[in-house]
Design a protein around this motif. Structure first.
Motif, PDB file in Angstrom:
ATOM      1  N   THR A 390      -0.156 -23.472  25.878  1.00  0.00           N
ATOM      2  CA  THR A 390       0.390 -22.308  26.581  1.00  0.00           C
ATOM      3  C   THR A 390       0.877 -22.713  27.976  1.00  0.00           C
ATOM      4  O   THR A 390       1.974 -22.331  28.388  1.00  0.00           O
ATOM      5  CB  THR A 390      -0.717 -21.226  26.717  1.00  0.00           C
ATOM      6  N   ASP A 393       4.061 -24.636  27.706  1.00  0.00           N
ATOM      7  CA  ASP A 393       5.220 -23.772  27.462  1.00  0.00           C
ATOM      8  C   ASP A 393       5.659 -23.084  28.739  1.00  0.00           C
ATOM      9  O   ASP A 393       6.852 -22.935  29.001  1.00  0.00           O
ATOM     10  CB  ASP A 393       4.891 -22.726  26.397  1.00  0.00           C
ATOM     11  N   ILE A 419       6.020 -23.900  19.834  1.00  0.00           N
ATOM     12  CA  ILE A 419       4.671 -23.345  19.914  1.00  0.00           C
ATOM     13  C   ILE A 419       4.003 -23.440  18.553  1.00  0.00           C
ATOM     14  O   ILE A 419       2.913 -23.959  18.421  1.00  0.00           O
ATOM     15  CB  ILE A 419       4.708 -21.867  20.377  1.00  0.00           C
ATOM     16  N   LYS A 427      -3.981 -27.639  20.073  1.00  0.00           N
ATOM     17  CA  LYS A 427      -3.692 -26.674  21.128  1.00  0.00           C
ATOM     18  C   LYS A 427      -3.931 -27.276  22.507  1.00  0.00           C
ATOM     19  O   LYS A 427      -3.547 -26.731  23.505  1.00  0.00           O
ATOM     20  CB  LYS A 427      -4.554 -25.442  20.935  1.00  0.00           C
TER      21      LYS A 427
END
Ligand code: ADP
Length: 505
Positions: A390, A393, A419, A427
């Motif tokens: 995250t 990104d 993603i 992750k």
């Protein structure tokens, strides 16, 4: 009944002939169906029928019907078709029209007349092109100048025939003398000659075209085949070269390690005291031996990658260990150049599932380059932390200048897709950043530095040593760990290399 035009035979595409052969074949294979263009030919015949008010039918030699237009005889023939006997006679006339041989005179087929039992007549004309009979043209029925309106043959066949009706039905049928008919058919024949000539020419042109296309295709296929073979040979040679390099490098490394080891032992005076000059010389032996060892190790690594024999020695480890291993090996060089070096490792980093030595090698190569391309008293920072997809990104969204990414996947991936792929793979990433205040890399060369043997300055007078293999090895090791590498740089200010390695799930 379907028009035979709809079933035009197709030329075989895979049967290769030379253009000349194909032209000869096309010339020999004269067929009205192939030579005439359906719609325009039918339009042409129809205009003739309307002009002369007489029916015309055209058949190819094969029996295929090319045109069939009637004029004025519908009611008359329809009436004769009603009775069994006259219908039979009608069928016979049609057979005669379609199948009777042409009389032959002066080496050529001639026209002939078919007399119908009704007193009407047909004129059958041979369609000859370049001396070959290609089909027949039937003109009629027409009323000859002298006709017996008592219809003797019809009434013999069918006594109940209503002669009055026949006389009325005969009215719309064109009456013609043989002379006018001959003129008309000559006119028609000439026009058809032109059409056949044009059709034949088009046929030859198109078969020439097809044949030459086929020939070029065959040539291309042949070239492709030899290219494929050459490519396979080159691949095999490349593989052999990589195997050879791997073996040689391995064999060189062992004695070289001994040379360095024993030199160090002498330097440490384990074999007795040495003088200052001897110490100086041995220092050079150890230093040059070290450079040679690192070069051989690089060649060994890259040839293993290329020959597909690179094996990862997997284990689960905290990145700190690999970072310390790498830092220790470059600190002496940094000290020599009086470089300000800072290392920041975030505490309690998650573990990586990978090859500890390879991860250390990644950092050794990056730090080694940083030292090499940073002037004396410059700065080098090494930062190791953990980052989530995250956050990555978010960073990508904010934009990074002059950054080229090298990930295990090569195609550019739109943010949303990235993603999902990253989510699937991992992750969290261990991020290792090596930032220097060196000479920098031009923006247009950023991508190239990961290619084998590529060096931004490849002149013979280049200032910095090296082989151009270090970053290519780094890239391969990163890929092997499903990671990715980025570089950003500003000329004269410095470069930053960032490596992302997925953490253990
Ligand atoms: P080399 O053995 O030449 O260092 P590498 O593959 O490690 O080979 O690097 C390829 C080229 O990329 C180098 O020759 C240099 O031009 C450029 N390069 C790599 N790292 C840096 C850096 N930190 N600063 C400036 N240029 C660099």
């Amino acid at each position: 009944m379907k028009s035979s035009f709809e079933s035009f035979p197709q030329d075989p595409i895979h049967d290769f002939e030379s253009p000349i052969e194909s032209m000869i074949a096309a010339a020999a294979d004269l067929d009205l169906v192939k030579m005439l263009e359906k719609d325009s030919f039918q339009e042409f015949i129809q205009s003739f029928v309307s002009l002369y008010r007489i029916g015309i039918r055209v058949f190819a030699k094969s029996g295929a019907k090319l045109a069939d237009f009637r004029a004025g005889n519908g009611a008359f023939c329809g009436y004769l078709w009603e009775s069994g006997q006259t219908r039979k006679a009608c069928t016979q006339i049609v057979e005669q029209l379609k199948n009777d041989d042409f009389p032959f005179a002066e080496g050529q087929e001639k026209s002939f007349v078919v007399n119908c039992f009704s007193g009407l007549r047909y004129w059958v004309v041979p369609l000859v092109y370049q001396g070959d009979l290609l089909g027949r043209l039937m003109v009629g029925p027409y009323r000859p100048m002298q006709i017996d309106m008592e219809f003797p043959e019809v009434t013999t066949l069918e006594p109940k025939t209503d002669k009055k009706r026949l006389q009325i039905y005969m009215e719309p049928i064109r009456s013609l003398d043989e002379n006018s008919l001959q003129q008309m058919t000559q006119h028609l024949q000439k026009s058809m000659d032109v059409m056949m000539f044009a059709g034949h020419r088009a046929m030859l042109t198109s078969s020439m075209h097809i044949a030459s296309t086929q020939e070029s295709y065959a040539e291309l296929e042949e070239k492709n085949r030899s290219l494929r073979e050459a490519n396979d040979r080159l691949k095999e040679l490349d593989r052999m070269k990589s195997n050879f390099l791997a073996t040689i490098s391995h064999e060189l490394r062992t004695p070289l390690t001994s040379i360095i080891g024993y030199s160090e032992m002498i330097l440490e005076e384990m074999a007795g005291p040495i003088n200052t000059e001897q110490k100086e010389y041995l220092d050079i032996v150890v230093e040059k031996g070290g450079s040679l060892l690192s070069l051989i190790s690089q060649i060994l690594d890259i040839s293993k990658v290329e020959s597909g024999t690179l094996r990862l020695d997997y284990s689960s480890f905290v990145p700190d260990e690999a970072v310390r291993l790498a830092v220790t090996s470059v600190v002496p060089q940094m000290q020599k150049k009086k470089i300000q070096f800072s290392v920041k490792i975030t505490p309690h980093l998650p573990k990586i599932w990978g090859d500890k030595a390879k991860i250390a090698q990644i950092l050794i190569n990056l730090l080694g380059n940083a030292v090499k391309f940073t002037p004396e008293e410059g700065n080098i920072d090494c930062l190791v932390d953990c980052i989530s997809q995250t956050d990555l990104d978010m960073q990508a969204h904010m934009g990074q200048s002059h950054s080229v990414q090298h990930a295990a996947f090569t195609a550019p991936i739109p943010p949303q897709k990235a993603i999902s792929i990253f989510d699937h793979l991992s992750k969290q990433y261990i991020r290792m950043i090596v930032k220097d205040s060196g000479i920098g890399i031009p923006t247009d060369k950023l991508e190239k530095v990961f290619e084998r043997f590529y060096q931004v300055d490849n002149s013979s007078t280049r200032e910095f040593g090296g082989t151009g293999l270090g970053l290519s090895i780094v890239k391969n090791f990163v890929d092997a760990h499903n990671g990715r590498i980025e570089v950003s740089s500003i000329i004269g200010t410095g470069s930053t290399f960032t490596v992302y390695i997925p953490v253990e799930e």
